[in-house]
Design a protein around this motif. Structure first.
Motif, short mmCIF file in Angstrom:
data_model
loop_
_atom_site.label_atom_id
_atom_site.label_comp_id
_atom_site.label_asym_id
_atom_site.label_seq_id
_atom_site.Cartn_x
_atom_site.Cartn_y
_atom_site.Cartn_z
N ASP A 83 0.82 -1.21 0.01
CA ASP A 83 0.02 0.09 0.00
C ASP A 83 0.87 1.15 -0.07
N LEU A 84 2.02 0.99 0.24
CA LEU A 84 3.17 2.29 0.37
C LEU A 84 3.29 2.92 -1.01
N LYS A 85 3.00 4.20 -1.38
CA LYS A 85 3.12 4.88 -2.40
C LYS A 85 4.07 6.07 -2.37
N LEU A 86 4.25 6.58 -1.22
CA LEU A 86 4.95 7.81 -1.11
C LEU A 86 5.90 7.82 0.25
N LEU A 87 7.26 7.81 -0.10
CA LEU A 87 8.23 7.93 0.98
C LEU A 87 9.13 9.17 1.02
N VAL A 88 8.72 10.06 2.10
CA VAL A 88 9.38 11.33 1.97
C VAL A 88 10.44 11.46 3.26
N THR A 89 11.39 12.10 2.91
CA THR A 89 12.56 12.10 3.83
C THR A 89 13.31 13.43 4.07
N THR A 90 13.83 13.79 5.21
CA THR A 90 14.55 14.97 5.31
C THR A 90 15.94 14.77 4.45
N GLY A 91 16.24 15.86 3.92
CA GLY A 91 17.50 15.75 3.25
C GLY A 91 17.32 15.34 1.63
N MET A 92 18.23 15.39 0.83
CA MET A 92 18.16 14.88 -0.56
C MET A 92 19.08 13.81 -0.76
N VAL A 93 19.70 13.27 0.24
CA VAL A 93 20.51 12.03 0.18
C VAL A 93 20.28 11.26 1.40
N ASN A 94 19.89 9.97 1.24
CA ASN A 94 19.53 9.20 2.44
C ASN A 94 19.90 7.73 2.07
N THR B 33 7.43 6.41 -4.86
CA THR B 33 7.86 7.77 -5.19
C THR B 33 8.54 8.12 -3.89
N VAL B 34 9.84 8.57 -3.89
CA VAL B 34 10.78 9.01 -2.96
C VAL B 34 10.92 10.54 -3.21
N CYS B 35 10.74 11.23 -2.10
CA CYS B 35 10.89 12.71 -2.12
C CYS B 35 11.72 13.18 -0.93
N GLY B 36 12.67 14.14 -0.93
CA GLY B 36 13.25 14.52 -0.10
C GLY B 36 13.15 16.01 0.22
N THR B 37 13.93 16.66 0.96
CA THR B 37 13.85 18.11 1.31
C THR B 37 15.22 18.76 1.10
N GLU B 38 15.17 19.87 0.71
CA GLU B 38 16.47 20.86 0.53
C GLU B 38 17.01 21.52 1.46
N GLY B 39 18.17 21.91 1.15
CA GLY B 39 18.78 22.65 2.56
C GLY B 39 18.72 24.02 2.37
N ALA B 40 19.12 24.72 3.41
CA ALA B 40 19.03 26.19 3.77
C ALA B 40 20.57 26.75 4.47
N PRO B 41 21.05 27.80 3.79
CA PRO B 41 22.08 28.43 4.42
C PRO B 41 22.32 28.27 5.95
N GLY B 42 21.55 28.63 6.78
CA GLY B 42 21.62 28.55 7.97
C GLY B 42 21.73 27.33 8.55
#
Length: 316
Positions: A68-79, A93-102
């Motif tokens: 039933d799993l269709k989406l896996l989201v993770t912090t960071g763009m590399v895991n 589908t696997v999606c990540g998060t982008e970094g920020a300068p701070g």
């Protein structure tokens, strides 16, 4: 749509992420589920899983048992704990998060917290003071000493700049480091042997791979000064834990500051917990309010975009 947020150790996912606006059933799990069978049971019938960094592995064995799993989201763009090929093969589908300068400086900041805590015996003096004692240790300053960096990428470069501000002699090594690159950061490129023999503080800033796993073992630690300290905020397996524990008990190293381990969370009664002259933290490098305030809203955005049929920040 059913959503499960994994490994929210501090139980803050709902504080930093607007999950309520998804209009879905959201379950937040603050305890780590290390057993694969227990994980499958917890995620049965779930459409979306939110994973924090590399806390829970997802490979073919997990995906094949979660139809039933269709989406896996993770912090960071590399895991490294997610097998992207296996995910694709099972239609996840696997999606990540982008970094920020701070937030990207958080790990470098914690590196210096560990360096100074070890050298100035901060935990020991804190405990002693609360027990009614006064000035029980003699610390070591960093000015004029040598900071050795294993890795001079984004994090290594940030740590190097602080070392220079402390008037340290900063040297660096990695397999692909050039003298020109080191010069750009204001440090000297040296050989691996020179790094080990000259560093008063050795700080690890390398990615874990087949090439770097076990990179610092008994032979490498034996080259270090008996007064030197080793700091690892990168990945646990880069340093041989057994060799490190042995060196600390033998007095062959001045100390160690660790934020990462072979197994996380660190098991009870692990030998490192009894090793002398250590400061141990529970993988806090990226754990700041600023980082979470940046990541969690993006996780929700990823779910919304995928639900609308236009996934964003897709990892490949």
């Amino acid at each position: 749509m059913r959503i499960v947020v994994l490994d929210d150790y501090q139980n803050v996912a709902r504080t930093f992420g607007p999950f309520d606006r998804l209009g879905a059933e959201v379950t937040v799990r603050s305890e780590h589920v290390g057993d694969v069978d227990q994980l499958i049971t917890a995620l049965r019938g779930v459409d979306v899983v939110v994973a924090m960094r590399e806390r829970t592995p997802f490979g073919a064995a997990q995906f094949s048992r979660l139809p039933d799993l269709k989406l896996l989201v993770t912090t960071g763009m590399v895991n490294a704990s997610i097998d992207l090929e296996a995910a694709a093969a099972h239609g996840v589908t696997v999606c990540g998060t982008e970094g920020a300068p701070g937030p990207s400086k958080a790990t470098a900041e914690l590196t210096w917290a560990l360096i100074l805590a070890v050298l100035r015996h901060v935990p020991e003096e804190n405990r002693a003071l609360r027990a009614g004692q006064w000035q029980t240790t003699v610390g070591t300053g960093v000015a004029g000493s040598t900071l050795g960096l294993a890795g001079l990428g984004r994090l290594g470069s940030q740590v190097a700049r602080v070392g220079r501000a402390f008037d340290m002699d900063v040297i660096a090594w990695s397999e692909n480091l050039t003298a020109a690159r080191a010069s750009e950061v204001g440090v000297r490129a040296v050989s691996k042997e020179e790094l080990l023999t000259n560093a008063d503080v050795l700080s690890v800033h390398l990615r874990l791979s087949d090439r770097t796993a076990g990179l610092f073992g008994a032979a490498e630690l034996a080259l270090m000064k008996p007064t030197a300290v080793l700091i690892n905020t990168s990945r646990g397996p880069i340093v041989d834990e057994k060799a490190l524990v042995a060196a600390l008990h033998a007095g062959a190293l001045g100390g160690a500051g660790l934020d990462v381990y072979d197994t996380e969370p660190l098991p009870p009664h692990h030998p490192l917990l009894a090793a002398p002259r250590t400061v141990l933290l529970p993988h806090l490098g990226y754990v700041t309010a600023q980082t979470y305030a940046h990541w969690y809203p993006q996780l929700v955005e990823n779910i919304e975009a995928w639900s609308a049929g236009t996934p964003i920040r897709v990892m490949s």
